[in-house]
Design a protein around this motif. Structure first.
Motif, PDB file in Angstrom:
ATOM      1  N   LEU A 103    -109.968 -51.378  -1.000  1.00 24.31           N
ATOM      2  CA  LEU A 103    -110.558 -51.729  -1.757  1.00 24.31           C
ATOM      3  C   LEU A 103    -109.165 -52.404  -2.635  1.00 24.31           C
ATOM      4  O   LEU A 103    -109.841 -53.534  -3.131  1.00 24.31           O
ATOM      5  CB  LEU A 103    -110.232 -50.055  -3.137  1.00 24.31           C
ATOM      6  N   LEU A 104    -107.810 -52.080  -2.385  1.00 19.20           N
ATOM      7  CA  LEU A 104    -107.328 -52.940  -2.447  1.00 19.20           C
ATOM      8  C   LEU A 104    -106.825 -54.607  -1.630  1.00 19.20           C
ATOM      9  O   LEU A 104    -106.774 -55.289  -2.280  1.00 19.20           O
ATOM     10  CB  LEU A 104    -105.669 -52.392  -2.477  1.00 19.20           C
ATOM     11  N   SER A 105    -107.922 -54.228  -0.716  1.00 16.33           N
ATOM     12  CA  SER A 105    -107.437 -55.553  -0.018  1.00 16.33           C
ATOM     13  C   SER A 105    -108.195 -56.368  -0.109  1.00 16.33           C
ATOM     14  O   SER A 105    -109.291 -56.072  -0.859  1.00 16.33           O
ATOM     15  CB  SER A 105    -107.537 -55.121   1.601  1.00 16.33           C
ATOM     16  N   PRO A 106    -108.667 -57.635  -0.228  1.00 14.83           N
ATOM     17  CA  PRO A 106    -108.832 -58.775  -0.396  1.00 14.83           C
ATOM     18  C   PRO A 106    -110.078 -58.591   0.940  1.00 14.83           C
ATOM     19  O   PRO A 106    -110.504 -58.494   1.775  1.00 14.83           O
ATOM     20  CB  PRO A 106    -108.818 -60.365   0.283  1.00 14.83           C
ATOM     21  N   ARG A 107    -111.387 -58.814   0.307  1.00 11.94           N
ATOM     22  CA  ARG A 107    -112.950 -58.281   0.256  1.00 11.94           C
ATOM     23  C   ARG A 107    -113.949 -59.755   0.378  1.00 11.94           C
ATOM     24  O   ARG A 107    -113.563 -60.480  -1.006  1.00 11.94           O
ATOM     25  CB  ARG A 107    -113.981 -56.882  -0.361  1.00 11.94           C
ATOM     26  N   PRO A 108    -114.990 -60.052   0.751  1.00 13.99           N
ATOM     27  CA  PRO A 108    -115.851 -61.085   0.669  1.00 13.99           C
ATOM     28  C   PRO A 108    -116.185 -60.935  -0.494  1.00 13.99           C
ATOM     29  O   PRO A 108    -117.152 -59.810  -1.870  1.00 13.99           O
ATOM     30  CB  PRO A 108    -116.935 -60.760   1.013  1.00 13.99           C
ATOM     31  N   GLN A 109    -117.155 -62.334  -1.545  1.00 19.60           N
ATOM     32  CA  GLN A 109    -117.199 -62.197  -2.568  1.00 19.60           C
ATOM     33  C   GLN A 109    -118.572 -61.456  -2.141  1.00 19.60           C
ATOM     34  O   GLN A 109    -119.629 -61.711  -1.680  1.00 19.60           O
ATOM     35  CB  GLN A 109    -117.402 -63.854  -3.503  1.00 19.60           C
ATOM     36  N   PRO A 110    -119.085 -60.868  -2.960  1.00 18.13           N
ATOM     37  CA  PRO A 110    -120.491 -60.036  -3.519  1.00 18.13           C
ATOM     38  C   PRO A 110    -121.511 -60.640  -3.886  1.00 18.13           C
ATOM     39  O   PRO A 110    -121.270 -61.717  -4.884  1.00 18.13           O
ATOM     40  CB  PRO A 110    -120.456 -58.602  -4.560  1.00 18.13           C
ATOM     41  N   GLN A 111    -122.501 -60.569  -3.073  1.00 13.90           N
ATOM     42  CA  GLN A 111    -123.752 -61.594  -3.210  1.00 13.90           C
ATOM     43  C   GLN A 111    -124.296 -60.489  -4.417  1.00 13.90           C
ATOM     44  O   GLN A 111    -123.917 -59.842  -5.214  1.00 13.90           O
ATOM     45  CB  GLN A 111    -124.442 -61.841  -2.821  1.00 13.90           C
ATOM     46  N   ARG A 112    -125.113 -62.089  -5.674  1.00 15.12           N
ATOM     47  CA  ARG A 112    -125.751 -61.473  -6.422  1.00 15.12           C
ATOM     48  C   ARG A 112    -126.473 -59.530  -6.131  1.00 15.12           C
ATOM     49  O   ARG A 112    -127.483 -59.514  -5.498  1.00 15.12           O
ATOM     50  CB  ARG A 112    -126.862 -61.898  -7.113  1.00 15.12           C
ATOM     51  N   GLY A 113    -126.422 -58.611  -7.423  1.00 16.33           N
ATOM     52  CA  GLY A 113    -126.959 -57.533  -6.944  1.00 16.33           C
ATOM     53  C   GLY A 113    -126.452 -56.167  -6.540  1.00 16.33           C
ATOM     54  O   GLY A 113    -126.712 -55.313  -6.106  1.00 16.33           O
ATOM     55  N   GLN A 114    -125.095 -57.474  -5.388  1.00 20.68           N
ATOM     56  CA  GLN A 114    -124.338 -55.904  -4.772  1.00 20.68           C
ATOM     57  C   GLN A 114    -122.968 -55.761  -4.790  1.00 20.68           C
ATOM     58  O   GLN A 114    -122.240 -55.367  -4.240  1.00 20.68           O
ATOM     59  CB  GLN A 114    -123.835 -56.995  -3.036  1.00 20.68           C
ATOM     60  N   GLU A 115    -122.715 -56.120  -6.076  1.00 26.51           N
ATOM     61  CA  GLU A 115    -121.458 -56.202  -6.524  1.00 26.51           C
ATOM     62  C   GLU A 115    -121.068 -54.435  -6.599  1.00 26.51           C
ATOM     63  O   GLU A 115    -119.594 -53.891  -6.496  1.00 26.51           O
ATOM     64  CB  GLU A 115    -121.096 -56.812  -8.290  1.00 26.51           C
ATOM     65  N   GLU A 116    -121.353 -52.905  -6.741  1.00 24.48           N
ATOM     66  CA  GLU A 116    -121.579 -52.171  -6.772  1.00 24.48           C
ATOM     67  C   GLU A 116    -121.421 -51.495  -5.347  1.00 24.48           C
ATOM     68  O   GLU A 116    -120.894 -50.413  -5.228  1.00 24.48           O
ATOM     69  CB  GLU A 116    -122.816 -51.345  -7.620  1.00 24.48           C
ATOM     70  N   TYR A 117    -121.758 -52.044  -4.762  1.00 20.65           N
ATOM     71  CA  TYR A 117    -121.806 -51.350  -3.510  1.00 20.65           C
ATOM     72  C   TYR A 117    -120.490 -51.181  -2.858  1.00 20.65           C
ATOM     73  O   TYR A 117    -119.356 -52.869  -2.553  1.00 20.65           O
ATOM     74  CB  TYR A 117    -122.480 -52.170  -2.133  1.00 20.65           C
ATOM     75  N   VAL A 118    -119.599 -49.766  -2.162  1.00 21.06           N
ATOM     76  CA  VAL A 118    -118.512 -50.176  -1.564  1.00 21.06           C
ATOM     77  C   VAL A 118    -118.171 -51.055  -0.348  1.00 21.06           C
ATOM     78  O   VAL A 118    -117.027 -51.622  -0.325  1.00 21.06           O
ATOM     79  CB  VAL A 118    -117.605 -48.863  -1.582  1.00 21.06           C
ATOM     80  N   PHE A 119    -118.948 -50.608   0.891  1.00 20.75           N
ATOM     81  CA  PHE A 119    -118.553 -51.685   1.588  1.00 20.75           C
ATOM     82  C   PHE A 119    -119.313 -52.845   2.732  1.00 20.75           C
ATOM     83  O   PHE A 119    -120.927 -51.933   1.897  1.00 20.75           O
ATOM     84  CB  PHE A 119    -118.582 -50.320   3.487  1.00 20.75           C
ATOM     85  N   LEU A 120    -118.778 -53.385   2.207  1.00 21.73           N
ATOM     86  CA  LEU A 120    -119.644 -55.458   1.967  1.00 21.73           C
ATOM     87  C   LEU A 120    -119.434 -56.214   3.680  1.00 21.73           C
ATOM     88  O   LEU A 120    -118.430 -55.367   4.352  1.00 21.73           O
ATOM     89  CB  LEU A 120    -119.190 -56.228   1.346  1.00 21.73           C
ATOM     90  N   SER A 121    -121.260 -56.924   4.221  1.00 16.94           N
ATOM     91  CA  SER A 121    -120.205 -57.080   4.707  1.00 16.94           C
ATOM     92  C   SER A 121    -119.575 -58.714   4.779  1.00 16.94           C
ATOM     93  O   SER A 121    -119.468 -58.312   3.901  1.00 16.94           O
ATOM     94  CB  SER A 121    -121.942 -57.380   5.570  1.00 16.94           C
ATOM     95  N   ARG A 122    -119.565 -59.280   5.983  1.00 18.33           N
ATOM     96  CA  ARG A 122    -118.716 -60.667   5.845  1.00 18.33           C
ATOM     97  C   ARG A 122    -119.844 -61.339   4.987  1.00 18.33           C
ATOM     98  O   ARG A 122    -119.419 -62.081   3.809  1.00 18.33           O
ATOM     99  CB  ARG A 122    -118.686 -61.565   7.057  1.00 18.33           C
TER     100      ARG A 122
END
Length: 305
Positions: free
Chosen positions: A196-215
């Motif tokens: 969570l402290l590492s750079p993560r992909p920019q969440p798409q609209r409506g996906q902001e709350e999910y912990v594990f994201l795809s590229r």
């Protein structure tokens, strides 16, 4: 194709699955597909729902075997057909449920493959070998699956508001949208924090709350997790075995049982409604006990003259 006139009824059945039974989207899709199979069979045979009999249901099941469907899949389809028939009875389409006495095929108890802690550690090390921007995410996924015993769908649906890292537990929404609280190990907390402290992909609209994201910034999919686990198993030298996310869940339960945890505690952490589902792990433990006895008991040791 089944008659278009049946579509409104199937749509009502889908609403029943979603809102009355509160099933997950994946379960709703599977049950609806089973209902469609039954409707197609009735259409092909010129039969009606209103006059459906137990003998005709037996014919439906026999047809599944005729086209080569395996017993385990037949059992699942029968379960879906039974659910549809119960719905039809509730809706007044049938006076009696013709599937009530329908028997499911006997399926031998399958003991799931399990991983040792050392093998899981090798998979975690394989994340470093694989590298890439998702390395920390992949390590967190493996650790949560193994340390918390989540189903892959539960992991994919995990949201930020379900994490209570300071209190060392997470909230999981399982089958039927029932939630449970699962303790987190220090290693799982550490891996999740680092991710969570590492750079993560920019969440798409409506996906902001999910912990594990795809590229692409969407909640990671079940298929993606399956592919990831298989790839890491291969890099860890475990590719000859059928390793899946569920293998890590089985391993979680087996490690707990071998460590002395009670079945009821394991049942709660896995989210099993019926303790008989959890009891399969006693068979795994017994098989390991047999190996220990055969290896160490003096009566089983071979003597050399």
């Amino acid at each position: 194709m089944f008659p278009s006139m049946m579509q409104p009824l199937l749509e009502r059945y889908l609403s029943y699955l979603r809102f009355e039974l509160n099933l997950s989207p994946n379960s709703c899709s599977a049950y609806l597909d089973d209902a469609r199979k039954l409707v197609r069979y009735l259409s092909d045979e010129g039969l009606s729902l209103e006059g459906l009999t137990y003998e005709q249901m037996q014919g439906f099941v026999a047809g599944l075997y005729d086209i080569g469907i395996q017993p385990r899949s037949v059992a699942r389809i029968i379960s879906g057909a039974k659910s549809f028939c119960r719905f039809l009875q509730l809706e007044g389409y049938m006076e009696a449920d013709p599937s009530e006495l329908l028997e499911t095929p006997r399926i031998g108890r399958h003991l799931p493959d399990v991983l040792t802690t050392e093998e899981v550690d090798r998979m975690l090390e394989a994340c470093l070998e694989r590298g890439g921007a998702e390395m920390l995410r992949n390590r967190a996924i493996l650790e949560v699956l193994f340390s918390c015993g989540l189903r892959v769908s539960e992991l994919c649906g995990l949201k930020m508001g379900d994490l209570f890292l300071d209190e060392a537990y997470l909230r999981v929404y399982g089958k039927g949208r029932k939630h449970r609280l699962v303790p987190m190990s220090p290693s799982a907390i550490e891996e999740v924090r680092r991710y969570l402290l590492s750079p993560r992909p920019q969440p798409q609209r409506g996906q902001e709350e999910y912990v594990f994201l795809s590229r692409r910034g969407r909640a990671i999919s079940r298929i993606m997790v399956f592919v990831l686990v298989r790839e890491l198993a291969g890099l860890a030298g475990l590719g000859q075995r059928k390793i899946s996310p569920h293998t890590l869940r089985h391993s979680f339960a087996t490690v707990l049982l071998e460590g002395g945890a009670g079945l009821q505690a394991i049942q709660l952490m896995l989210g099993h409604e019926d303790i008989s589902t959890t009891e399969i792990y006693t068979h795994i433990d017994r098989s390991s006990l047999r190996e220990e006895i055969e290896r160490y008991h003096p009566r089983n040791r071979k003597t050399h003259v």
